[in-house]
Design a protein around this motif. Structure first.
Motif, PDB file in Angstrom:
ATOM      1  N   MET A   1       0.805  -1.197   0.000  1.00 48.13           N
ATOM      2  CA  MET A   1       0.000   0.000   0.000  1.00 48.13           C
ATOM      3  C   MET A   1       0.855   1.273   0.000  1.00 48.13           C
ATOM      4  O   MET A   1       0.507   2.206  -0.718  1.00 48.13           O
ATOM      5  N   PRO A   2       1.934   1.303   0.742  1.00 50.15           N
ATOM      6  CA  PRO A   2       2.761   2.519   0.704  1.00 50.15           C
ATOM      7  C   PRO A   2       3.334   2.779  -0.688  1.00 50.15           C
ATOM      8  O   PRO A   2       3.461   3.937  -1.094  1.00 50.15           O
ATOM      9  N   GLU A   3       3.643   1.709  -1.430  1.00 53.24           N
ATOM     10  CA  GLU A   3       4.181   1.903  -2.787  1.00 53.24           C
ATOM     11  C   GLU A   3       3.130   2.561  -3.682  1.00 53.24           C
ATOM     12  O   GLU A   3       3.446   3.403  -4.519  1.00 53.24           O
ATOM     13  N   LEU A   4       1.892   2.151  -3.507  1.00 56.44           N
ATOM     14  CA  LEU A   4       0.809   2.735  -4.303  1.00 56.44           C
ATOM     15  C   LEU A   4       0.659   4.218  -3.990  1.00 56.44           C
ATOM     16  O   LEU A   4       0.499   5.034  -4.903  1.00 56.44           O
ATOM     17  N   ARG A   5       0.753   4.572  -2.740  1.00 60.87           N
ATOM     18  CA  ARG A   5       0.636   5.986  -2.356  1.00 60.87           C
ATOM     19  C   ARG A   5       1.765   6.808  -2.962  1.00 60.87           C
ATOM     20  O   ARG A   5       1.547   7.919  -3.452  1.00 60.87           O
ATOM     21  N   VAL A   6       2.959   6.252  -2.953  1.00 60.06           N
ATOM     22  CA  VAL A   6       4.097   6.959  -3.537  1.00 60.06           C
ATOM     23  C   VAL A   6       3.894   7.097  -5.039  1.00 60.06           C
ATOM     24  O   VAL A   6       4.124   8.167  -5.616  1.00 60.06           O
ATOM     25  N   HIS A   7       3.438   6.010  -5.671  1.00 61.64           N
ATOM     26  CA  HIS A   7       3.198   6.060  -7.118  1.00 61.64           C
ATOM     27  C   HIS A   7       2.143   7.122  -7.455  1.00 61.64           C
ATOM     28  O   HIS A   7       2.312   7.914  -8.383  1.00 61.64           O
ATOM     29  N   VAL A   8       1.044   7.120  -6.728  1.00 62.78           N
ATOM     30  CA  VAL A   8      -0.020   8.099  -6.977  1.00 62.78           C
ATOM     31  C   VAL A   8       0.504   9.509  -6.758  1.00 62.78           C
ATOM     32  O   VAL A   8       0.256  10.412  -7.562  1.00 62.78           O
ATOM     33  N   ALA A   9       1.248   9.699  -5.704  1.00 60.95           N
ATOM     34  CA  ALA A   9       1.792  11.028  -5.424  1.00 60.95           C
ATOM     35  C   ALA A   9       2.743  11.477  -6.522  1.00 60.95           C
ATOM     36  O   ALA A   9       2.728  12.637  -6.933  1.00 60.95           O
ATOM     37  N   GLU A  10       3.569  10.573  -7.016  1.00 60.24           N
ATOM     38  CA  GLU A  10       4.528  10.939  -8.065  1.00 60.24           C
ATOM     39  C   GLU A  10       3.853  11.137  -9.418  1.00 60.24           C
ATOM     40  O   GLU A  10       4.195  12.058 -10.156  1.00 60.24           O
ATOM     41  N   ALA A  11       2.898  10.272  -9.732  1.00 59.43           N
ATOM     42  CA  ALA A  11       2.331  10.290 -11.082  1.00 59.43           C
ATOM     43  C   ALA A  11       1.204  11.303 -11.241  1.00 59.43           C
ATOM     44  O   ALA A  11       1.046  11.875 -12.315  1.00 59.43           O
ATOM     45  N   TYR A  12       0.404  11.506 -10.224  1.00 59.70           N
ATOM     46  CA  TYR A  12      -0.795  12.311 -10.402  1.00 59.70           C
ATOM     47  C   TYR A  12      -0.789  13.627  -9.638  1.00 59.70           C
ATOM     48  O   TYR A  12      -1.562  14.521  -9.954  1.00 59.70           O
ATOM     49  N   VAL A  13       0.044  13.759  -8.648  1.00 63.23           N
ATOM     50  CA  VAL A  13       0.036  14.973  -7.843  1.00 63.23           C
ATOM     51  C   VAL A  13       1.160  15.913  -8.270  1.00 63.23           C
ATOM     52  O   VAL A  13       1.087  17.102  -8.050  1.00 63.23           O
ATOM     53  N   SER A  14       2.168  15.395  -8.923  1.00 63.70           N
ATOM     54  CA  SER A  14       3.259  16.259  -9.372  1.00 63.70           C
ATOM     55  C   SER A  14       2.745  17.208 -10.446  1.00 63.70           C
ATOM     56  O   SER A  14       1.711  16.985 -11.065  1.00 63.70           O
ATOM     57  N   THR A  15       3.469  18.257 -10.685  1.00 61.63           N
ATOM     58  CA  THR A  15       3.071  19.252 -11.678  1.00 61.63           C
ATOM     59  C   THR A  15       2.968  18.631 -13.063  1.00 61.63           C
ATOM     60  O   THR A  15       1.990  18.856 -13.776  1.00 61.63           O
ATOM     61  N   SER A  16       3.964  17.838 -13.431  1.00 60.83           N
ATOM     62  CA  SER A  16       3.920  17.230 -14.768  1.00 60.83           C
ATOM     63  C   SER A  16       2.790  16.212 -14.863  1.00 60.83           C
ATOM     64  O   SER A  16       2.102  16.130 -15.888  1.00 60.83           O
ATOM     65  N   GLY A  17       2.578  15.430 -13.801  1.00 65.55           N
ATOM     66  CA  GLY A  17       1.473  14.469 -13.807  1.00 65.55           C
ATOM     67  C   GLY A  17       0.126  15.162 -13.878  1.00 65.55           C
ATOM     68  O   GLY A  17      -0.783  14.727 -14.579  1.00 65.55           O
ATOM     69  N   LEU A  18       0.007  16.272 -13.160  1.00 63.74           N
ATOM     70  CA  LEU A  18      -1.237  17.033 -13.181  1.00 63.74           C
ATOM     71  C   LEU A  18      -1.486  17.622 -14.563  1.00 63.74           C
ATOM     72  O   LEU A  18      -2.608  17.577 -15.072  1.00 63.74           O
ATOM     73  N   ARG A  19      -0.441  18.149 -15.189  1.00 65.15           N
ATOM     74  CA  ARG A  19      -0.583  18.692 -16.547  1.00 65.15           C
ATOM     75  C   ARG A  19      -1.046  17.616 -17.515  1.00 65.15           C
ATOM     76  O   ARG A  19      -1.896  17.855 -18.375  1.00 65.15           O
ATOM     77  N   GLU A  20      -0.455  16.444 -17.395  1.00 68.12           N
ATOM     78  CA  GLU A  20      -0.830  15.350 -18.288  1.00 68.12           C
ATOM     79  C   GLU A  20      -2.299  14.972 -18.095  1.00 68.12           C
ATOM     80  O   GLU A  20      -3.036  14.798 -19.069  1.00 68.12           O
ATOM     81  N   GLN A  21      -2.741  14.867 -16.850  1.00 71.72           N
ATOM     82  CA  GLN A  21      -4.132  14.513 -16.582  1.00 71.72           C
ATOM     83  C   GLN A  21      -5.085  15.606 -17.068  1.00 71.72           C
ATOM     84  O   GLN A  21      -6.119  15.313 -17.668  1.00 71.72           O
ATOM     85  N   VAL A  22      -4.739  16.852 -16.834  1.00 75.95           N
ATOM     86  CA  VAL A  22      -5.582  17.955 -17.291  1.00 75.95           C
ATOM     87  C   VAL A  22      -5.646  17.958 -18.817  1.00 75.95           C
ATOM     88  O   VAL A  22      -6.713  18.151 -19.411  1.00 75.95           O
ATOM     89  N   GLY A  23      -4.522  17.702 -19.465  1.00 71.41           N
ATOM     90  CA  GLY A  23      -4.497  17.646 -20.927  1.00 71.41           C
ATOM     91  C   GLY A  23      -5.414  16.565 -21.464  1.00 71.41           C
ATOM     92  O   GLY A  23      -6.160  16.788 -22.428  1.00 71.41           O
ATOM     93  N   GLN A  24      -5.384  15.401 -20.841  1.00 72.80           N
ATOM     94  CA  GLN A  24      -6.253  14.313 -21.288  1.00 72.80           C
ATOM     95  C   GLN A  24      -7.718  14.644 -21.067  1.00 72.80           C
ATOM     96  O   GLN A  24      -8.567  14.360 -21.919  1.00 72.80           O
TER      97      GLN A  24
END
Length: 75
Positions: A1-24
């Motif tokens: 579970m901690p790995e999932l939280r780190v992955h989510v934080a890195e992929a979706y909460v970071s600026t680049s991840g957020l930009r990618e999600q907003v773009g999609q």
């Protein structure tokens, strides 16, 4: 579970991840608009063909009515 939280934080909460999600997410309305435009063009073609056929049928019926006056015409 901690790995999932780190992955989510890195992929979706970071600026680049957020930009990618907003773009999609922003691409979705454009894609829907394009699909609706394609459907509209297809419907326009179908309606045009039906209208053309019924107009031709009305002209032919009018011509037949003029050629054959019917049994109740006095001469």
């Amino acid at each position: 579970m901690p790995e999932l939280r780190v992955h989510v934080a890195e992929a979706y909460v970071s600026t680049s991840g957020l930009r990618e999600q907003v773009g999609q997410v922003m691409d979705l309305p454009r894609d829907v608009q394009n699909d609706v435009g394609i459907i509209k063009k297809r419907l326009d073609r179908v309606i045009e063909v039906v209208t053309r056929r019924s107009a031709q049928g009305a002209v032919q019926a009018n011509l037949k009515a003029r050629q054959h006056p019917g049994p109740f015409v006095c001469q």
